[in-house]
Scaffold this motif. Structure first.
Motif, PDB file in Angstrom:
ATOM      1  N   ASP A   1       1.026   1.301 -12.497  1.00  0.00           N
ATOM      2  CA  ASP A   1       1.541   2.571 -12.004  1.00  0.00           C
ATOM      3  C   ASP A   1       2.521   2.778 -10.451  1.00  0.00           C
ATOM      4  O   ASP A   1       1.969   3.277 -10.005  1.00  0.00           O
ATOM      5  N   ALA A   2       3.996   2.931 -10.750  1.00  0.00           N
ATOM      6  CA  ALA A   2       4.911   2.882  -9.770  1.00  0.00           C
ATOM      7  C   ALA A   2       4.791   4.355  -9.117  1.00  0.00           C
ATOM      8  O   ALA A   2       4.369   5.169  -7.962  1.00  0.00           O
ATOM      9  N   GLU A   3       4.206   5.645 -10.011  1.00  0.00           N
ATOM     10  CA  GLU A   3       4.211   6.968  -9.413  1.00  0.00           C
ATOM     11  C   GLU A   3       2.487   7.068  -8.348  1.00  0.00           C
ATOM     12  O   GLU A   3       2.440   8.195  -7.226  1.00  0.00           O
ATOM     13  N   ARG A   4       2.140   5.810  -8.895  1.00  0.00           N
ATOM     14  CA  ARG A   4       0.582   6.219  -7.820  1.00  0.00           C
ATOM     15  C   ARG A   4      -0.033   5.109  -7.347  1.00  0.00           C
ATOM     16  O   ARG A   4      -0.535   5.039  -6.638  1.00  0.00           O
ATOM     17  N   SER A   5       1.003   4.001  -6.930  1.00  0.00           N
ATOM     18  CA  SER A   5       1.235   3.142  -5.908  1.00  0.00           C
ATOM     19  C   SER A   5       2.046   3.518  -4.568  1.00  0.00           C
ATOM     20  O   SER A   5       3.394   3.733  -5.148  1.00  0.00           O
ATOM     21  N   ARG A   6       2.250   2.786  -3.943  1.00  0.00           N
ATOM     22  CA  ARG A   6       3.042   3.201  -2.970  1.00  0.00           C
ATOM     23  C   ARG A   6       4.048   1.971  -2.733  1.00  0.00           C
ATOM     24  O   ARG A   6       3.178   1.155  -2.642  1.00  0.00           O
ATOM     25  N   LEU A   7       4.929   2.297  -1.548  1.00  0.00           N
ATOM     26  CA  LEU A   7       6.067   1.669  -0.772  1.00  0.00           C
ATOM     27  C   LEU A   7       5.257   0.872   0.540  1.00  0.00           C
ATOM     28  O   LEU A   7       4.693   2.089   1.144  1.00  0.00           O
ATOM     29  N   PRO A   8       5.698  -0.117   0.327  1.00  0.00           N
ATOM     30  CA  PRO A   8       5.912  -1.673  -0.037  1.00  0.00           C
ATOM     31  C   PRO A   8       5.164  -2.410  -0.943  1.00  0.00           C
ATOM     32  O   PRO A   8       5.609  -2.670  -1.408  1.00  0.00           O
ATOM     33  N   TRP A   9       3.963  -1.384  -0.813  1.00  0.00           N
ATOM     34  CA  TRP A   9       2.171  -3.113  -2.416  1.00  0.00           C
ATOM     35  C   TRP A   9       3.145  -2.165  -3.537  1.00  0.00           C
ATOM     36  O   TRP A   9       2.585  -2.988  -3.879  1.00  0.00           O
ATOM     37  N   ARG A  10       3.963  -2.141  -3.310  1.00  0.00           N
ATOM     38  CA  ARG A  10       4.946  -1.365  -5.437  1.00  0.00           C
ATOM     39  C   ARG A  10       5.464  -2.392  -5.462  1.00  0.00           C
ATOM     40  O   ARG A  10       5.984  -2.921  -6.496  1.00  0.00           O
ATOM     41  N   ALA A  11       6.504  -2.634  -4.358  1.00  0.00           N
ATOM     42  CA  ALA A  11       7.976  -3.210  -4.558  1.00  0.00           C
ATOM     43  C   ALA A  11       7.800  -5.085  -4.459  1.00  0.00           C
ATOM     44  O   ALA A  11       8.524  -5.850  -4.776  1.00  0.00           O
ATOM     45  N   PHE A  12       6.417  -5.946  -3.638  1.00  0.00           N
ATOM     46  CA  PHE A  12       6.313  -7.081  -3.993  1.00  0.00           C
ATOM     47  C   PHE A  12       4.759  -7.597  -3.649  1.00  0.00           C
ATOM     48  O   PHE A  12       3.778  -6.709  -4.117  1.00  0.00           O
ATOM     49  N   HIS A  13       4.903  -8.042  -4.310  1.00  0.00           N
ATOM     50  CA  HIS A  13       4.254  -9.200  -4.946  1.00  0.00           C
ATOM     51  C   HIS A  13       3.182  -9.493  -3.177  1.00  0.00           C
ATOM     52  O   HIS A  13       3.768 -10.532  -3.215  1.00  0.00           O
ATOM     53  N   VAL A  14       1.928  -9.016  -2.933  1.00  0.00           N
ATOM     54  CA  VAL A  14       1.085  -9.094  -2.223  1.00  0.00           C
ATOM     55  C   VAL A  14      -0.007 -10.278  -2.108  1.00  0.00           C
ATOM     56  O   VAL A  14      -1.235  -9.856  -2.926  1.00  0.00           O
ATOM     57  N   PRO A  15      -0.121 -11.195  -2.406  1.00  0.00           N
ATOM     58  CA  PRO A  15      -1.916 -12.610  -2.741  1.00  0.00           C
ATOM     59  C   PRO A  15      -2.537 -12.377  -2.108  1.00  0.00           C
ATOM     60  O   PRO A  15      -2.622 -11.688  -1.462  1.00  0.00           O
ATOM     61  N   PHE A  16      -3.619 -13.003  -1.961  1.00  0.00           N
ATOM     62  CA  PHE A  16      -5.488 -12.661  -2.167  1.00  0.00           C
ATOM     63  C   PHE A  16      -5.512 -11.162  -2.091  1.00  0.00           C
ATOM     64  O   PHE A  16      -6.489 -10.810  -1.009  1.00  0.00           O
ATOM     65  N   GLY A  17      -5.272 -10.579  -3.186  1.00  0.00           N
ATOM     66  CA  GLY A  17      -6.224  -9.468  -3.786  1.00  0.00           C
ATOM     67  C   GLY A  17      -5.447  -8.315  -2.919  1.00  0.00           C
ATOM     68  O   GLY A  17      -6.430  -6.967  -3.066  1.00  0.00           O
ATOM     69  N   LEU A  18      -4.489  -8.261  -1.798  1.00  0.00           N
ATOM     70  CA  LEU A  18      -4.271  -7.534  -1.696  1.00  0.00           C
ATOM     71  C   LEU A  18      -3.258  -6.088  -2.438  1.00  0.00           C
ATOM     72  O   LEU A  18      -2.967  -4.814  -2.153  1.00  0.00           O
ATOM     73  N   SER A  19      -2.207  -6.648  -3.360  1.00  0.00           N
ATOM     74  CA  SER A  19      -1.365  -5.917  -4.037  1.00  0.00           C
ATOM     75  C   SER A  19      -2.075  -5.090  -5.074  1.00  0.00           C
ATOM     76  O   SER A  19      -2.570  -3.959  -5.262  1.00  0.00           O
TER      77      SER A  19
END
Length: 117
Positions: free
Chosen positions: A85-103
């Motif tokens: 849900d891009a409207e409720r997800s902030r940059l930069p987290w929504r632009a790139f998959h960060v492993p280890f559950g961070l995304s």
């Protein structure tokens, strides 16, 4: 049954841009300008079908959408996947998959489902 083809139909929603349409018959269909097209990406109401014409539907329910969700008394989910849900997800987290559950921890997700009548 995966051997049957079904036409792709569009349902009216809050999206107001121009939707795709099938190509005209071969061989000229790839090079002709089909009717009811425009170069401004404006809505073309002739593309819409009725929900009653559908036996399958693909839908995502977003908190900000105006359309009601499909009626669970009439429709059953066949398969669902998490959808960002891009409207409720902030940059930069929504632009790139960060492993280890961070995304997953920093983004919001909704269900994107295929439904059967």
């Amino acid at each position: 049954d995966t051997g049957r083809a079904a036409p792709l139909l569009w349902l009216n929603s809050s999206f107001r841009g121009q939707l795709p349409r099938p190509f005209e018959p071969w061989p000229g269909g790839l090079s002709t300008n089909p009717p009811a097209m425009n170069d401004r990406n404006t809505e073309e109401p002739s593309r819409y079908s009725k929900l009653s014409d559908c036996s399958l539907a693909v839908d995502v329910v977003l908190p900000s959408q105006k359309e009601p969700p499909l009626d669970s008394a009439t429709w059953e989910p066949l398969h669902c996947e998490q959808f960002l849900d891009a409207e409720r997800s902030r940059l930069p987290w929504r632009a790139f998959h960060v492993p280890f559950g961070l995304s997953r921890a920093r983004n919001s997700y909704v269900e994107y489902c295929v439904w059967r009548r």
